[in-house]
Design an enzyme around this catalytic site. Structure first.
Site, PDB file in Angstrom:
ATOM      1  CE1 TYR A  36       1.182  -0.212   4.364  1.00 42.93           C
ATOM      2  CE2 TYR A  36       0.067   1.897   4.363  1.00 42.93           C
ATOM      3  CZ  TYR A  36       0.919   1.004   4.963  1.00 42.93           C
ATOM      4  OH  TYR A  36       1.524   1.328   6.145  1.00 42.93           O
ATOM      5  CE  LYS A 151       3.138   3.345   3.210  1.00 46.48           C
ATOM      6  NZ  LYS A 151       3.290   3.470   4.653  1.00 46.48           N
ATOM      7  CG  LEU A 207       8.348   2.516   4.570  1.00 47.30           C
ATOM      8  CD1 LEU A 207       8.041   1.206   3.841  1.00 47.30           C
ATOM      9  CD2 LEU A 207       7.062   3.228   4.926  1.00 47.30           C
TER      10      LEU A 207
HETATM   11  N1  PLP Z   1       7.822   3.817   8.836  1.00 45.15           N
HETATM   12  C1  PLP Z   1       6.648   3.187   8.945  1.00 45.15           C
HETATM   13  C2  PLP Z   1       6.605   1.855   9.599  1.00 45.15           C
HETATM   14  C3  PLP Z   1       5.480   3.777   8.445  1.00 45.15           C
HETATM   15  O1  PLP Z   1       4.298   3.130   8.559  1.00 45.15           O
HETATM   16  C4  PLP Z   1       5.560   5.058   7.856  1.00 45.15           C
HETATM   17  C5  PLP Z   1       4.363   5.725   7.322  1.00 45.15           C
HETATM   18  O2  PLP Z   1       3.260   5.333   7.520  1.00 45.15           O
HETATM   19  C6  PLP Z   1       6.796   5.679   7.779  1.00 45.15           C
HETATM   20  C7  PLP Z   1       7.909   5.028   8.263  1.00 45.15           C
HETATM   21  C8  PLP Z   1       6.933   7.038   7.163  1.00 45.15           C
HETATM   22  O3  PLP Z   1       6.901   6.978   5.754  1.00 45.15           O
HETATM   23  P1  PLP Z   1       6.315   8.193   4.922  1.00 45.15           P
HETATM   24  O4  PLP Z   1       7.082   9.403   5.370  1.00 45.15           O
HETATM   25  O5  PLP Z   1       6.594   7.873   3.505  1.00 45.15           O
HETATM   26  O6  PLP Z   1       4.878   8.286   5.266  1.00 45.15           O
END
Ligand code: PLP
Length: 290
Positions: A36, A151, A207
């Site tokens: 997602y 993700k 991530l």
């Molecule tokens: N790490 C995790 C586990 C996340 O679920 C998210 C965002 O939902 C992020 C980091 C931050 O990523 P982004 O800045 O692309 O939203």
């Protein structure tokens, strides 16, 4: 997250979210076999759309599911969902699963028919009390799998950690694996130590955050940056700690494990970063759309 807008996208069609139907044999439902994205829209413009669509592509490649759309196709789908919602500040959620098949087979189907779903919800602007008082965090052992760079919709580890944080009266869990700080349960993490901005490196343990990249870009001409492994015990030496995500922007953490971070108030570097991000969004909004 606020209640979604009433219109969603499912497999080529816009339809009322309340009427959208997916098979219970969908592999997303049975195995969490899918990925997602959450794309923020600020001042009517999707923020870092290219980075989100590239990360979606990388996640799909990592789970060996062909991308059902090219970048233009995805942009058009999200544009339809955003138009139907009509907001200027919102979050666009999109999900791709390996689809439904006749049985419950661990083995991939030979010709998957992916399920593509998207919806929009109002952007949850941070409450004044968060901007003024910051977030409370707790450190927890990172119990998630070994491919946190994907993700994946399999978020049970994140969900359990977030619940544990809430049970301890905290807003976010800062995760620790083998003594090293990884990220938040739904955010990336930054430390300010002696004027240097420090963040753990992108690898399988975190991530690759789109907001993390935005923060690093906005800091580049201003602060020294160190992307390096961070021992969790270093958290107590930090002058400031921030968490960053598409859903919440960049927010200050003012207590960790019930001990104040720095002065226990949002720090001056966070305040500057927050304003840099707001100005950056204003600048994007002022440039003509392609
Ligand atoms: N790490 C995790 C586990 C996340 O679920 C998210 C965002 O939902 C992020 C980091 C931050 O990523 P982004 O800045 O692309 O939203």
């Amino acid at each position: 997250m606020a209640a979604p807008y009433p219109t969603c996208y499912l497999n080529g069609e816009l339809l009322p979210l309340a009427e959208a139907r997916v098979s219970p044999l969908d592999r997303g439902f049975l195995f969490a076999d899918g990925v997602y994205e959450v794309v923020p829209v600020h001042r009517g413009r999707p923020f870092r759309l290219g980075a989100h669509l590239q990360r979606l592509h990388d996640s799909l490649s990592a789970i060996r599911l062909p991308n059902p759309h090219d970048m233009h196709g995805w942009a058009a789908i999200l544009e339809r969902v955003a138009q139907a919602a009509g907001g200027r500040e919102m979050l666009l959620y999109l999900q791709v699963t390996r689809g439904a098949e006749t049985g419950r087979n661990h083995l991939f189907p030979k010709n998957p028919n992916p399920t593509v779903f998207a919806f929009a919800s109002p952007y949850p602007a941070p409450a004044g009390q968060v901007l003024e008082g910051g977030l409370r965090a707790v450190t927890l052992e990172d119990i998630r799998w070994a491919r946190c760079d994907i993700k994946s919709i399999a978020l049970l580890g994140n969900v359990l950690l977030r619940d544990e944080a809430a049970a301890r009266g905290a807003d976010e869990a800062l995760l620790v694996r083998d003594g090293l700080l990884t990220e938040g349960s739904s955010s990336t993490v930054f430390l300010c130590i002696g004027g240097t901005l420090v963040t753990p490196p992108n690898d399988h343990r975190i991530l690759p955050g789109t907001t993390r990249d935005a923060v690093l870009d906005l800091a580049r001409d201003w602060l020294p940056i160190e992307t390096c492994e961070v021992e969790a015990r270093v958290l107590k030496n930090a002058d400031e700690v921030w968490v960053a995500s598409a859903g919440r922007g960049v927010l200050p953490v003012t207590s960790i494990d019930e001990r104040p971070v720095g002065q226990g108030r949002p720090g001056p570097l966070w305040t500057e970063m927050y304003h840099r991000l707001q100005r950056h969004l204003d600048e994007i909004a002022a440039t003509p759309a392609l």
